[in-house]
Structure formats: C-alpha cells, structure tokens
Write a protein that holds these residues in place. Structure first.
Motif, PDB file in Angstrom:
ATOM      1  N   HIS A  89     -27.879  24.547 -33.065  1.00 59.29           N
ATOM      2  CA  HIS A  89     -28.394  24.511 -31.695  1.00 59.29           C
ATOM      3  C   HIS A  89     -28.724  23.092 -31.246  1.00 59.29           C
ATOM      4  O   HIS A  89     -29.216  22.896 -30.137  1.00 59.29           O
ATOM      5  N   ASP A  90     -28.487  22.114 -32.092  1.00 54.27           N
ATOM      6  CA  ASP A  90     -28.904  20.740 -31.840  1.00 54.27           C
ATOM      7  C   ASP A  90     -27.687  19.825 -31.749  1.00 54.27           C
ATOM      8  O   ASP A  90     -26.652  20.095 -32.355  1.00 54.27           O
ATOM      9  N   ARG A  91     -27.840  18.726 -31.052  1.00 55.54           N
ATOM     10  CA  ARG A  91     -26.746  17.750 -30.960  1.00 55.54           C
ATOM     11  C   ARG A  91     -26.368  17.191 -32.322  1.00 55.54           C
ATOM     12  O   ARG A  91     -25.258  16.694 -32.511  1.00 55.54           O
ATOM     13  N   LEU A  92     -27.277  17.246 -33.300  1.00 55.38           N
ATOM     14  CA  LEU A  92     -26.983  16.734 -34.636  1.00 55.38           C
ATOM     15  C   LEU A  92     -25.746  17.396 -35.234  1.00 55.38           C
ATOM     16  O   LEU A  92     -25.023  16.783 -36.015  1.00 55.38           O
ATOM     17  N   ALA A  93     -25.462  18.621 -34.842  1.00 56.43           N
ATOM     18  CA  ALA A  93     -24.288  19.338 -35.355  1.00 56.43           C
ATOM     19  C   ALA A  93     -22.985  18.605 -35.040  1.00 56.43           C
ATOM     20  O   ALA A  93     -21.985  18.793 -35.740  1.00 56.43           O
ATOM     21  N   GLU A  94     -23.008  17.759 -34.029  1.00 52.01           N
ATOM     22  CA  GLU A  94     -21.807  17.000 -33.654  1.00 52.01           C
ATOM     23  C   GLU A  94     -21.579  15.783 -34.550  1.00 52.01           C
ATOM     24  O   GLU A  94     -20.531  15.160 -34.497  1.00 52.01           O
ATOM     25  N   TYR A  95     -22.574  15.449 -35.379  1.00 50.21           N
ATOM     26  CA  TYR A  95     -22.525  14.206 -36.136  1.00 50.21           C
ATOM     27  C   TYR A  95     -22.251  14.355 -37.627  1.00 50.21           C
ATOM     28  O   TYR A  95     -22.098  13.365 -38.323  1.00 50.21           O
ATOM     29  N   GLN A 164     -27.166  10.715 -47.078  1.00 53.77           N
ATOM     30  CA  GLN A 164     -25.773  11.104 -46.918  1.00 53.77           C
ATOM     31  C   GLN A 164     -24.976  10.129 -46.059  1.00 53.77           C
ATOM     32  O   GLN A 164     -23.795  10.334 -45.858  1.00 53.77           O
ATOM     33  N   GLY A 165     -25.621   9.113 -45.517  1.00 52.87           N
ATOM     34  CA  GLY A 165     -24.927   8.123 -44.703  1.00 52.87           C
ATOM     35  C   GLY A 165     -25.607   7.916 -43.369  1.00 52.87           C
ATOM     36  O   GLY A 165     -26.512   8.652 -42.981  1.00 52.87           O
ATOM     37  N   GLU A 166     -25.143   6.889 -42.689  1.00 52.32           N
ATOM     38  CA  GLU A 166     -25.697   6.537 -41.385  1.00 52.32           C
ATOM     39  C   GLU A 166     -25.022   7.331 -40.279  1.00 52.32           C
ATOM     40  O   GLU A 166     -23.833   7.644 -40.351  1.00 52.32           O
ATOM     41  N   LEU A 167     -25.810   7.607 -39.239  1.00 53.18           N
ATOM     42  CA  LEU A 167     -25.320   8.268 -38.040  1.00 53.18           C
ATOM     43  C   LEU A 167     -25.717   7.408 -36.845  1.00 53.18           C
ATOM     44  O   LEU A 167     -26.878   7.008 -36.738  1.00 53.18           O
ATOM     45  N   GLN A 168     -24.776   7.136 -35.964  1.00 55.46           N
ATOM     46  CA  GLN A 168     -25.109   6.386 -34.762  1.00 55.46           C
ATOM     47  C   GLN A 168     -25.407   7.378 -33.648  1.00 55.46           C
ATOM     48  O   GLN A 168     -24.496   7.935 -33.044  1.00 55.46           O
ATOM     49  N   LEU A 169     -26.694   7.628 -33.413  1.00 57.39           N
ATOM     50  CA  LEU A 169     -27.129   8.501 -32.340  1.00 57.39           C
ATOM     51  C   LEU A 169     -27.362   7.652 -31.102  1.00 57.39           C
ATOM     52  O   LEU A 169     -27.501   6.429 -31.206  1.00 57.39           O
ATOM     53  N   PRO A 170     -27.419   8.254 -29.920  1.00 55.65           N
ATOM     54  CA  PRO A 170     -27.584   7.448 -28.706  1.00 55.65           C
ATOM     55  C   PRO A 170     -28.804   6.527 -28.715  1.00 55.65           C
ATOM     56  O   PRO A 170     -28.734   5.419 -28.210  1.00 55.65           O
ATOM     57  N   GLU A 171     -29.920   6.965 -29.292  1.00 55.77           N
ATOM     58  CA  GLU A 171     -31.151   6.180 -29.233  1.00 55.77           C
ATOM     59  C   GLU A 171     -31.505   5.466 -30.533  1.00 55.77           C
ATOM     60  O   GLU A 171     -32.482   4.734 -30.580  1.00 55.77           O
ATOM     61  N   LYS A 172     -30.716   5.689 -31.602  1.00 47.29           N
ATOM     62  CA  LYS A 172     -31.074   5.069 -32.879  1.00 47.29           C
ATOM     63  C   LYS A 172     -29.916   5.142 -33.858  1.00 47.29           C
ATOM     64  O   LYS A 172     -29.005   5.937 -33.702  1.00 47.29           O
ATOM     65  N   THR A 173     -30.013   4.294 -34.879  1.00 45.97           N
ATOM     66  CA  THR A 173     -29.162   4.458 -36.046  1.00 45.97           C
ATOM     67  C   THR A 173     -29.994   5.261 -37.030  1.00 45.97           C
ATOM     68  O   THR A 173     -31.079   4.836 -37.439  1.00 45.97           O
ATOM     69  N   ALA A 174     -29.509   6.440 -37.366  1.00 46.46           N
ATOM     70  CA  ALA A 174     -30.253   7.355 -38.221  1.00 46.46           C
ATOM     71  C   ALA A 174     -29.639   7.398 -39.608  1.00 46.46           C
ATOM     72  O   ALA A 174     -28.484   7.025 -39.811  1.00 46.46           O
ATOM     73  N   LEU A 175     -30.431   7.871 -40.524  1.00 47.85           N
ATOM     74  CA  LEU A 175     -29.958   8.105 -41.878  1.00 47.85           C
ATOM     75  C   LEU A 175     -29.966   9.615 -42.081  1.00 47.85           C
ATOM     76  O   LEU A 175     -31.022  10.247 -42.000  1.00 47.85           O
TER      77      LEU A 175
END
Length: 185
Positions: A89-95, A164-175
């Motif tokens: 249900h979250d945008r994270l599913a796209e990453y 598990q690696g970096e994710l480039q989200l719109p507001e941050k670089t996440a781990l």
C-alpha cells in the motif's frame, strides 16, 4: 489484494521487552506533534506540524488502508510513535521487489531521555518479532531510514535488520533494511 487493513495482526497490545502498543488517535495529536518538533526527530521525519494537522493525519491514517499509527509505551509511559504499514500500500513497493505480505515500520522515540540507551533497538526487535509471529504469510519486515541517520541505522542493525542497499526516494537517500524470520536476508 484486499485485506482487513489497517489493523496489524499483533493480537495483543503488549510486545516483548515490556513495550505496550496502541492505536494512535486524535487525542494523541498534541503529544505526537511535540515529539515531531524535537530536533532529533524533526530532522529525519520533516513533520513538525501543528496539533491540528497531526489530528487530521491520525484520522486519515486510521480511516485508510495505508498505515496504522501507534503510540508505544514502556513502563506505562508513552515514549514514541510508530507507523506500521503493508508495503504493497506504500510507494516503497516501487523501489524493491516486495511481497504482498511485507510489513514496513517507521519509528520515532519522542522521549529524549530514552534516546541512545538501546530502547530503539529493543523496540524494533519486538515490533518485528510480533509482526512475523502473528502473520504466517509475512517473510519480511522492512524499513527505509535515511542513510545519514546513523543512530537509526545502528538501531535497525542491532535489532536484526540487514542492509539491502540504497534507495533514492524523492526526499532522501534511504537504506533498505530487512528483518526476516531467520534474521538472514
């Protein structure tokens, strides 16, 4: 896929390690707003909103299918804010290649006197254990802390979440950090 979301399948308001967990409601808005204004949270959450906006946000989340806002207590004292959500249900599913039953967690320890003493690590472990134990179809609990939020990344790692690696989200670089049933990624 539909389910009875937003209530996570925790079954009890008591988690391991002495934590209590209850759904957050409009009556919690002032407390959560004060926590979100504290520098150690404001920098990472960027939700330093007035009480009225938090009341609206808690009502919106409680009525939807995205996440369940919760207040965490220890020793009968409210100490933090948690959001539990189905990743689908979250945008994270796209990453990342998510599963339908993956759970996600967002955690903010609001009581500044409890920061830095291992409370976050214990809470994250208890939340992951409870989600995995109560949902047999869930293989993973995930989080996406800001890569520069060293205390948060350390707490997740200490609770058995694996990078598990970096994710480039719109507001941050996440781990992307993942906790599995076997504590292996």
């Amino acid at each position: 896929m539909s389910d009875t979301f937003p209530t996570p399948p925790l079954g009890s308001s008591h988690l391991d390690n002495g934590f209590g967990l209850r759904p957050a409601g409009e009556s919690d808005a002032a407390t959560i707003a004060s926590w979100m204004a504290r520098p150690h949270i404001r920098r990472w959450w960027q939700q330093d909103w007035p009480v009225e906006r938090w009341a609206e946000e808690l009502n919106r989340q409680s009525a939807g299918e995205h996440s369940t806002p919760c207040v965490v207590s220890v020793d009968s004292e409210d100490v933090g804010y948690v959001e539990l959500y189905r990743v689908r249900h979250d945008r994270l599913a796209e990453y990342y290649p998510s599963d339908d039953h993956d759970w996600g967690v967002h955690v903010a320890i609001g009581d500044v006197t409890r920061v830095g003493g291992g409370l976050g690590r214990r809470l994250l472990g208890a939340l992951a254990d409870a989600l995995l134990a109560s949902d047999p179809d869930c293989r993973r609990v995930v989080a996406e802390p800001d890569i520069d939020n060293t205390p948060s990344v350390r707490a997740f790692a200490a609770a058995g979440f694996v990078r598990q690696g970096e994710l480039q989200l719109p507001e941050k670089t996440a781990l992307l950090m993942v906790r599995t049933r076997t504590l292996e990624a």
